[in-house]
Write a protein that holds these residues in place. Structure first.
Motif, PDB file in Angstrom:
ATOM      1  N   GLY A 188      43.374  56.731  68.138  1.00  0.00           N
ATOM      2  CA  GLY A 188      42.519  55.591  68.435  1.00  0.00           C
ATOM      3  C   GLY A 188      43.247  54.266  68.300  1.00  0.00           C
ATOM      4  N   TRP A 189      42.517  53.191  68.530  1.00  0.00           N
ATOM      5  CA  TRP A 189      43.117  51.853  68.545  1.00  0.00           C
ATOM      6  C   TRP A 189      42.117  50.842  68.008  1.00  0.00           C
ATOM      7  CZ3 TRP A 189      48.132  50.893  69.706  1.00  0.00           C
ATOM      8  CH2 TRP A 189      48.525  49.565  69.868  1.00  0.00           C
ATOM      9  N   LYS A 190      42.643  49.860  67.273  1.00  0.00           N
ATOM     10  CA  LYS A 190      41.829  48.760  66.759  1.00  0.00           C
ATOM     11  C   LYS A 190      42.433  47.442  67.242  1.00  0.00           C
ATOM     12  CE  LYS A 190      39.044  49.608  63.882  1.00  0.00           C
ATOM     13  NZ  LYS A 190      37.618  50.025  63.995  1.00  0.00           N
ATOM     14  N   ASN A 191      41.584  46.425  67.330  1.00  0.00           N
ATOM     15  CA  ASN A 191      42.092  45.108  67.715  1.00  0.00           C
ATOM     16  C   ASN A 191      43.115  44.596  66.709  1.00  0.00           C
ATOM     17  OD1 ASN A 191      40.414  45.051  69.968  1.00  0.00           O
ATOM     18  ND2 ASN A 191      38.727  44.106  68.850  1.00  0.00           N
ATOM     19  N   GLU A 192      42.935  44.967  65.446  1.00  0.00           N
ATOM     20  CA  GLU A 192      43.857  44.554  64.386  1.00  0.00           C
ATOM     21  C   GLU A 192      44.835  45.686  64.049  1.00  0.00           C
ATOM     22  OE1 GLU A 192      40.050  46.167  62.612  1.00  0.00           O
ATOM     23  OE2 GLU A 192      40.630  44.857  64.267  1.00  0.00           O
ATOM     24  N   MET A 193      45.361  46.349  65.084  1.00  0.00           N
ATOM     25  CA  MET A 193      46.180  47.549  64.880  1.00  0.00           C
ATOM     26  C   MET A 193      47.446  47.254  64.071  1.00  0.00           C
ATOM     27  SD  MET A 193      45.749  50.691  65.603  1.00  0.00           S
ATOM     28  CE  MET A 193      46.570  52.278  65.714  1.00  0.00           C
ATOM     29  N   VAL A 194      48.033  46.098  64.256  1.00  0.00           N
ATOM     30  CA  VAL A 194      49.248  45.742  63.501  1.00  0.00           C
ATOM     31  C   VAL A 194      48.960  45.758  62.005  1.00  0.00           C
ATOM     32  CG1 VAL A 194      50.900  43.908  63.008  1.00  0.00           C
ATOM     33  CG2 VAL A 194      50.290  44.423  65.372  1.00  0.00           C
ATOM     34  N   SER A 195      47.855  45.118  61.607  1.00  0.00           N
ATOM     35  CA  SER A 195      47.494  45.069  60.184  1.00  0.00           C
ATOM     36  C   SER A 195      47.163  46.456  59.647  1.00  0.00           C
ATOM     37  CB  SER A 195      46.293  44.142  59.985  1.00  0.00           C
ATOM     38  OG  SER A 195      46.597  42.829  60.406  1.00  0.00           O
ATOM     39  N   VAL A 196      46.493  47.269  60.463  1.00  0.00           N
ATOM     40  CA  VAL A 196      46.131  48.627  60.034  1.00  0.00           C
ATOM     41  C   VAL A 196      47.381  49.439  59.720  1.00  0.00           C
ATOM     42  CG1 VAL A 196      45.113  50.808  60.781  1.00  0.00           C
ATOM     43  CG2 VAL A 196      43.914  48.680  61.243  1.00  0.00           C
ATOM     44  N   LEU A 197      48.352  49.408  60.630  1.00  0.00           N
ATOM     45  CA  LEU A 197      49.567  50.216  60.457  1.00  0.00           C
ATOM     46  C   LEU A 197      50.430  49.676  59.314  1.00  0.00           C
ATOM     47  CD1 LEU A 197      50.542  50.884  64.178  1.00  0.00           C
ATOM     48  CD2 LEU A 197      49.439  52.447  62.581  1.00  0.00           C
ATOM     49  N   GLU A 198      50.525  48.358  59.194  1.00  0.00           N
ATOM     50  CA  GLU A 198      51.326  47.784  58.102  1.00  0.00           C
ATOM     51  C   GLU A 198      50.693  48.090  56.748  1.00  0.00           C
ATOM     52  OE1 GLU A 198      53.669  44.037  60.160  1.00  0.00           O
ATOM     53  OE2 GLU A 198      51.761  43.660  59.122  1.00  0.00           O
ATOM     54  N   ASP A 199      49.363  48.088  56.684  1.00  0.00           N
ATOM     55  CA  ASP A 199      48.693  48.439  55.428  1.00  0.00           C
ATOM     56  C   ASP A 199      48.900  49.918  55.090  1.00  0.00           C
ATOM     57  OD1 ASP A 199      47.817  45.886  55.103  1.00  0.00           O
ATOM     58  OD2 ASP A 199      45.773  46.242  55.816  1.00  0.00           O
ATOM     59  N   ILE A 200      48.905  50.773  56.104  1.00  0.00           N
ATOM     60  CA  ILE A 200      49.170  52.201  55.880  1.00  0.00           C
ATOM     61  C   ILE A 200      50.555  52.387  55.264  1.00  0.00           C
ATOM     62  CG2 ILE A 200      49.632  54.399  57.052  1.00  0.00           C
ATOM     63  CD1 ILE A 200      47.372  53.716  58.991  1.00  0.00           C
ATOM     64  N   LEU A 201      51.526  51.651  55.769  1.00  0.00           N
ATOM     65  CA  LEU A 201      52.887  51.754  55.228  1.00  0.00           C
ATOM     66  C   LEU A 201      52.972  51.205  53.807  1.00  0.00           C
ATOM     67  CD1 LEU A 201      54.940  50.691  58.395  1.00  0.00           C
ATOM     68  CD2 LEU A 201      54.797  52.976  57.397  1.00  0.00           C
ATOM     69  N   ARG A 202      52.174  50.179  53.497  1.00  0.00           N
ATOM     70  CA  ARG A 202      52.205  49.604  52.144  1.00  0.00           C
ATOM     71  C   ARG A 202      51.652  50.579  51.110  1.00  0.00           C
ATOM     72  NH1 ARG A 202      50.178  44.799  54.766  1.00  0.00           N
ATOM     73  NH2 ARG A 202      51.842  43.255  55.003  1.00  0.00           N
ATOM     74  N   VAL A 203      50.560  51.230  51.437  1.00  0.00           N
ATOM     75  CA  VAL A 203      49.937  52.125  50.450  1.00  0.00           C
ATOM     76  C   VAL A 203      50.581  53.518  50.451  1.00  0.00           C
ATOM     77  CG1 VAL A 203      47.738  50.911  50.565  1.00  0.00           C
ATOM     78  CG2 VAL A 203      48.112  52.895  52.048  1.00  0.00           C
ATOM     79  N   ASN A 204      51.475  53.771  51.398  1.00  0.00           N
ATOM     80  CA  ASN A 204      52.219  55.035  51.441  1.00  0.00           C
ATOM     81  C   ASN A 204      53.712  54.723  51.416  1.00  0.00           C
ATOM     82  OD1 ASN A 204      50.081  57.319  52.143  1.00  0.00           O
ATOM     83  ND2 ASN A 204      49.582  55.542  53.396  1.00  0.00           N
ATOM     84  N   PRO A 205      54.274  54.399  50.252  1.00  0.00           N
ATOM     85  CA  PRO A 205      55.679  53.972  50.173  1.00  0.00           C
ATOM     86  C   PRO A 205      56.673  55.023  50.658  1.00  0.00           C
ATOM     87  CG  PRO A 205      54.770  54.393  47.978  1.00  0.00           C
ATOM     88  CD  PRO A 205      53.623  54.424  48.926  1.00  0.00           C
ATOM     89  N   ASN A 206      56.280  56.294  50.633  1.00  0.00           N
ATOM     90  CA  ASN A 206      57.185  57.351  51.093  1.00  0.00           C
ATOM     91  C   ASN A 206      57.132  57.543  52.608  1.00  0.00           C
ATOM     92  OD1 ASN A 206      57.957  57.956  48.437  1.00  0.00           O
ATOM     93  ND2 ASN A 206      56.204  59.318  48.164  1.00  0.00           N
ATOM     94  N   LEU A 207      56.305  56.759  53.285  1.00  0.00           N
ATOM     95  CA  LEU A 207      56.132  56.871  54.732  1.00  0.00           C
ATOM     96  C   LEU A 207      56.911  55.761  55.428  1.00  0.00           C
ATOM     97  CD1 LEU A 207      54.309  58.755  56.563  1.00  0.00           C
ATOM     98  CD2 LEU A 207      52.729  56.825  56.688  1.00  0.00           C
ATOM     99  N   SER A 208      57.630  56.099  56.502  1.00  0.00           N
ATOM    100  CA  SER A 208      58.327  55.094  57.305  1.00  0.00           C
ATOM    101  C   SER A 208      57.655  54.972  58.666  1.00  0.00           C
ATOM    102  CB  SER A 208      59.804  55.469  57.475  1.00  0.00           C
ATOM    103  OG  SER A 208      59.937  56.601  58.308  1.00  0.00           O
ATOM    104  N   ASP A 209      58.007  53.923  59.408  1.00  0.00           N
ATOM    105  CA  ASP A 209      57.393  53.727  60.715  1.00  0.00           C
ATOM    106  C   ASP A 209      57.747  54.859  61.683  1.00  0.00           C
ATOM    107  OD1 ASP A 209      60.026  52.947  60.726  1.00  0.00           O
ATOM    108  OD2 ASP A 209      59.755  51.220  62.034  1.00  0.00           O
ATOM    109  N   GLU A 210      58.884  55.519  61.457  1.00  0.00           N
ATOM    110  CA  GLU A 210      59.263  56.652  62.308  1.00  0.00           C
ATOM    111  C   GLU A 210      58.353  57.860  62.108  1.00  0.00           C
ATOM    112  OE1 GLU A 210      64.039  56.332  63.056  1.00  0.00           O
ATOM    113  OE2 GLU A 210      63.367  57.154  61.139  1.00  0.00           O
ATOM    114  N   ASP A 211      57.657  57.894  60.984  1.00  0.00           N
ATOM    115  CA  ASP A 211      56.795  59.034  60.663  1.00  0.00           C
ATOM    116  C   ASP A 211      55.375  58.873  61.209  1.00  0.00           C
ATOM    117  OD1 ASP A 211      58.862  60.224  59.165  1.00  0.00           O
ATOM    118  OD2 ASP A 211      58.362  59.000  57.428  1.00  0.00           O
ATOM    119  N   ILE A 212      55.092  57.760  61.878  1.00  0.00           N
ATOM    120  CA  ILE A 212      53.752  57.503  62.394  1.00  0.00           C
ATOM    121  C   ILE A 212      53.719  57.723  63.902  1.00  0.00           C
ATOM    122  CG2 ILE A 212      51.936  55.768  62.709  1.00  0.00           C
ATOM    123  CD1 ILE A 212      52.773  54.489  60.123  1.00  0.00           C
TER     124      ILE A 212
END
Length: 394
Positions: free
Chosen positions: A137-161
């Motif tokens: 899915g997609w949100k208008n604030e998708m950048v903030s959603v994905l950056e927040d996901i990375l913040r609360v999951n320190p073991n996750l990188s952008d390549e893993d999404i």
């Protein structure tokens, strides 16, 4: 014993056969055949002219080596044709090598450009990525959603999404312009369809987040209906995958609970609760915001040493206070994949020989809830397996 020894060889032949047939039928096979024929004829030609007068060409292997080196434009100079016929063959091999090098370079460049276009358009299958995080899915604030996901999951990188959506590739490229999201993977398609989810390698994914998609002009009911359909498809492909879902309307919640959805976020209901508490001037809205702030979240859940399973809430509370100076406010029971928890609980329930006890056990398995929070259960509360500590940290 002989049959067992011969089976691996038969298995290899069975795997090798289809590959050879596919190669023979492809357009690459005639090209490879022509290149091999030119190399053989060139080697035979130079050997015919240079042997035995030229001491550098003792055997057919020497001729093949010279042909490969000359065609590759390396030119070691260890073998040089001396006759007119041999030099004429050398000219032909050099011209062929230059053309072959250009063809191979062009083919590689063409493949890279084609792959880059497909990757940018979301048409590349993500078969190689494993234990990744899929966002449907997609949100208008998708950048903030994905950056927040990375913040609360320190073991996750952008390549893993891996993002699965029907949005235009340009919107994804805008998203990738952020340094923290430049390696986000994208699969373009309707995440309700099984083949699209398989392209995102949903079978090998660790977690899935299904958003209430607002990229299309659809009603809230239609959005929730598509969300439920996508979760049903995901659970059909893999029951063990941890699934988080955003719902707009709570009336769809029971459908997700029936397929053992692990976490359900009722965005509209949460907003309503916060608004109602704000009118009472209770300060709840500020408390919740401070506790859940992504930058420095105070409310967290953590695992604890296995030695505390079967121990009391009081002892676990003392451990966290002394070890981390954090306050234990409750226990989150049945964490992880609820389908696996119920499967294990069912095996345990069936071990009793007492029929009446068995019926009671099966009923308790049916009522088992995943990620069940138990706040301030009392000092004598017994810590169960598959639990996490609910903590407030400084």
């Amino acid at each position: 014993m002989r049959e067992k020894l011969h089976r691996p060889a038969v298995h290899k032949r069975k795997r090798f056969g289809p590959l050879m047939r596919r190669l023979i039928r492809s357009r690459t096979f005639p090209v490879l055949g022509a290149i091999l024929l030119v190399f053989l004829l060139s080697s035979m030609g130079v050997l015919l002219f240079e042997h035995p007068g030229n001491q550098s060409f003792h055997s057919f292997w020497d001729a093949i080596w010279w042909t490969l080196v000359t065609a590759a434009t390396v030119g070691y100079g260890d073998k040089v044709p001396l006759t007119t016929g041999g030099r004429f063959v050398a000219i032909l091999v050099m011209l062929f090598g230059i053309g072959l090098l250009g063809m191979v370079t062009g083919r590689i460049a063409s493949w890279l450009v084609e792959w880059k276009i497909k990757e940018g358009s979301g048409l590349v299958d993500q078969k190689k990525v494993k234990k990744h995080f899929v966002v449907c899915g997609w949100k208008n604030e998708m950048v903030s959603v994905l950056e927040d996901i990375l913040r609360v999951n320190p073991n996750l990188s952008d390549e893993d999404i891996v993002v699965v959506s029907t949005v235009e590739p340009g919107q994804v490229e805008n998203l990738r312009s952020r340094p923290s999201l430049q390696n986000i993977r994208f699969v373009r398609g309707d995440y309700v369809e099984e083949n699209v989810l398989l392209r995102a390698n949903i079978k090998q994914a660790a977690k899935v987040l299904v958003l209430a998609d607002n990229s299309t002009q659809a009603s809230d009911q239609e959005v929730d209906a598509r969300t439920v359909m996508s979760v049903l498809t995901i659970k059909t492909i893999s029951k063990d995958i941890y699934t988080c879902v955003e719902l707009i309307d709570a009336k769809f919640k029971r459908y997700l609970e029936n397929v053992h959805c692990d976490e359900i976020i009722l965005s509209r209901e949460y907003n309503r609760i916060l608004l109602a508490n704000a009118t009472a001037a209770s300060g709840i809205a500020h408390i919740i915001q401070d506790l859940l702030d992504v930058e420095g979240s105070r409310l967290v859940t953590k695992t604890f040493p296995a030695q505390f399973v079967g121990d009391t809430f009081a002892n676990l509370s003392k451990y966290f206070m002394e070890a981390e100076s954090t306050i234990l406010i409750g226990i989150l029971e049945n964490t992880g994949n609820i389908f696996q928890r119920k499967r294990e609980a069912l095996r345990e329930a069936q071990k009793t020989p007492d029929i009446s006890r068995l019926v009671s056990n099966l009923q308790s398995v049916k009522e088992l809830r995943g990620n069940l929070p138990v706040f301030n259960p009392g000092p004598d509360y017994e810590i169960k397996s598959y639990s996490r500590a609910i903590l407030i940290q400084a």
